[in-house]
Design a protein around this motif. Structure first.
Motif, PDB file in Angstrom:
ATOM      1  N   GLU A  16       4.626  15.019  -7.366  1.00  0.00           N
ATOM      2  CA  GLU A  16       3.407  15.541  -6.738  1.00  0.00           C
ATOM      3  C   GLU A  16       3.120  14.860  -5.403  1.00  0.00           C
ATOM      4  OE1 GLU A  16       1.438  18.143  -7.667  1.00  0.00           O
ATOM      5  OE2 GLU A  16       3.002  18.497  -9.149  1.00  0.00           O
ATOM      6  N   VAL A  17       3.282  13.560  -5.356  1.00  0.00           N
ATOM      7  CA  VAL A  17       3.074  12.786  -4.124  1.00  0.00           C
ATOM      8  C   VAL A  17       4.079  11.644  -4.090  1.00  0.00           C
ATOM      9  CG1 VAL A  17       0.584  13.270  -3.926  1.00  0.00           C
ATOM     10  CG2 VAL A  17       1.355  11.232  -5.128  1.00  0.00           C
ATOM     11  N   ALA A  18       4.253  11.099  -2.910  1.00  0.00           N
ATOM     12  CA  ALA A  18       5.040   9.883  -2.752  1.00  0.00           C
ATOM     13  C   ALA A  18       4.087   8.794  -2.287  1.00  0.00           C
ATOM     14  CB  ALA A  18       6.141  10.088  -1.712  1.00  0.00           C
ATOM     15  N   ILE A  19       4.347   7.583  -2.706  1.00  0.00           N
ATOM     16  CA  ILE A  19       3.581   6.435  -2.246  1.00  0.00           C
ATOM     17  C   ILE A  19       4.376   5.817  -1.101  1.00  0.00           C
ATOM     18  CG2 ILE A  19       2.520   4.246  -2.880  1.00  0.00           C
ATOM     19  CD1 ILE A  19       1.398   6.811  -4.339  1.00  0.00           C
ATOM     20  N   LEU A  20       3.807   5.885   0.110  1.00  0.00           N
ATOM     21  CA  LEU A  20       4.465   5.389   1.320  1.00  0.00           C
ATOM     22  C   LEU A  20       3.921   4.005   1.657  1.00  0.00           C
ATOM     23  CD1 LEU A  20       6.180   5.788   3.943  1.00  0.00           C
ATOM     24  CD2 LEU A  20       4.110   6.806   4.942  1.00  0.00           C
ATOM     25  N   THR A  21       4.826   3.058   1.835  1.00  0.00           N
ATOM     26  CA  THR A  21       4.429   1.712   2.251  1.00  0.00           C
ATOM     27  C   THR A  21       5.058   1.423   3.605  1.00  0.00           C
ATOM     28  OG1 THR A  21       4.227   0.967  -0.031  1.00  0.00           O
ATOM     29  CG2 THR A  21       4.436  -0.741   1.653  1.00  0.00           C
ATOM     30  N   THR A  22       4.184   1.022   4.544  1.00  0.00           N
ATOM     31  CA  THR A  22       4.594   0.641   5.890  1.00  0.00           C
ATOM     32  C   THR A  22       4.131  -0.783   6.139  1.00  0.00           C
ATOM     33  OG1 THR A  22       2.546   1.494   6.871  1.00  0.00           O
ATOM     34  CG2 THR A  22       4.405   3.036   6.710  1.00  0.00           C
ATOM     35  N   LEU A  23       4.541  -1.335   7.280  1.00  0.00           N
ATOM     36  CA  LEU A  23       4.111  -2.688   7.630  1.00  0.00           C
ATOM     37  C   LEU A  23       3.067  -2.628   8.736  1.00  0.00           C
ATOM     38  CD1 LEU A  23       7.566  -4.471   7.557  1.00  0.00           C
ATOM     39  CD2 LEU A  23       5.770  -4.517   5.816  1.00  0.00           C
ATOM     40  N   PRO A  29       1.806  -5.305   4.060  1.00  0.00           N
ATOM     41  CA  PRO A  29       2.073  -3.918   3.673  1.00  0.00           C
ATOM     42  C   PRO A  29       0.803  -3.082   3.674  1.00  0.00           C
ATOM     43  CG  PRO A  29       2.363  -5.418   1.802  1.00  0.00           C
ATOM     44  CD  PRO A  29       2.040  -6.249   2.988  1.00  0.00           C
ATOM     45  N   GLN A  30       0.960  -1.823   4.025  1.00  0.00           N
ATOM     46  CA  GLN A  30      -0.116  -0.834   3.959  1.00  0.00           C
ATOM     47  C   GLN A  30       0.434   0.346   3.175  1.00  0.00           C
ATOM     48  OE1 GLN A  30      -0.459   2.256   6.321  1.00  0.00           O
ATOM     49  NE2 GLN A  30      -2.504   2.753   5.610  1.00  0.00           N
ATOM     50  N   THR A  31      -0.258   0.771   2.135  1.00  0.00           N
ATOM     51  CA  THR A  31       0.245   1.782   1.217  1.00  0.00           C
ATOM     52  C   THR A  31      -0.713   2.958   1.136  1.00  0.00           C
ATOM     53  OG1 THR A  31       1.347   0.062  -0.069  1.00  0.00           O
ATOM     54  CG2 THR A  31       0.979   2.157  -1.170  1.00  0.00           C
ATOM     55  N   THR A  32      -0.141   4.159   1.084  1.00  0.00           N
ATOM     56  CA  THR A  32      -0.942   5.372   0.974  1.00  0.00           C
ATOM     57  C   THR A  32      -0.133   6.461   0.269  1.00  0.00           C
ATOM     58  OG1 THR A  32      -2.303   6.932   2.246  1.00  0.00           O
ATOM     59  CG2 THR A  32      -0.227   6.285   3.226  1.00  0.00           C
ATOM     60  N   ALA A  33      -0.828   7.376  -0.376  1.00  0.00           N
ATOM     61  CA  ALA A  33      -0.174   8.522  -1.006  1.00  0.00           C
ATOM     62  C   ALA A  33      -0.001   9.624   0.027  1.00  0.00           C
ATOM     63  CB  ALA A  33      -1.018   9.022  -2.182  1.00  0.00           C
ATOM     64  N   VAL A  34       1.170  10.259   0.019  1.00  0.00           N
ATOM     65  CA  VAL A  34       1.459  11.314   0.991  1.00  0.00           C
ATOM     66  C   VAL A  34       2.158  12.483   0.314  1.00  0.00           C
ATOM     67  CG1 VAL A  34       1.625   9.761   2.983  1.00  0.00           C
ATOM     68  CG2 VAL A  34       3.673  10.247   1.649  1.00  0.00           C
ATOM     69  N   GLY A  35       1.921  13.671   0.846  1.00  0.00           N
ATOM     70  CA  GLY A  35       2.724  14.820   0.473  1.00  0.00           C
ATOM     71  C   GLY A  35       4.034  14.742   1.238  1.00  0.00           C
ATOM     72  N   TYR A  36       5.067  15.359   0.726  1.00  0.00           N
ATOM     73  CA  TYR A  36       6.380  15.250   1.366  1.00  0.00           C
ATOM     74  C   TYR A  36       7.245  16.443   0.980  1.00  0.00           C
ATOM     75  CZ  TYR A  36       8.422  14.136  -3.115  1.00  0.00           C
ATOM     76  OH  TYR A  36       8.842  14.219  -4.410  1.00  0.00           O
TER      77      TYR A  36
END
Length: 132
Positions: A16-23, A29-36
């Motif tokens: 349903e969603v991916a959890i994206l982690t960036t720096l 780390p900064q994490t958010t749910a995204v559609g993909y």
């Protein structure tokens, strides 16, 4: 060629969603749910230019995506990769991603603040870990 094993390809294509982690700028780390959309082994994400995750990826393209099978939380895919940020003001990728989730490009346009641009983030996996 995809790094995602056949045993978890359905999850990579249909979560349903991916959890994206960036720096972030401070290295945290900064994490958010995204559609993909999984497109020929590349994960495509649509984002407006006001988002922190976009700024993070423009500075440091390394990121990770985490996918969870909600019917079996012990079945997961972790994708570590490198992101390419691509201007998408014509909403080509936004429309493809939206339509893959039963929405439209107009739905995405409504989420884009006035004066902001739309970008596609293409995450190419460099390492994939699976569980379950």
């Amino acid at each position: 060629m995809t790094l995602i094993p056949e045993t978890h390809r359905d999850l990579a294509q249909n979560a349903e969603v991916a959890i994206l982690t960036t720096l972030g700028p401070d290295g945290a780390p900064q994490t958010t749910a995204v559609g993909y959309l999984l497109d020929d082994g590349v994960f495509r994400i649509s984002v407006s230019s006001d988002k922190q995750k976009l700024k993070n990826l423009q500075r440091t393209p390394q990121c990770s995506l985490f996918l969870l099978d909600i019917t079996n939380v012990y079945r997961t895919v972790e994708v570590r990769g490198t992101a390419e940020v691509i201007l998408d003001d014509d909403y080509t990728w936004a429309a493809k991603i939206a339509e893959s989730r039963g929405r439209t490009a107009d739905d995405i346009r409504k989420l884009t603040p006035p004066g902001e641009h739309r970008y596609s983030i293409a995450v190419t996996p460099t390492k994939v870990n699976t569980f379950g």
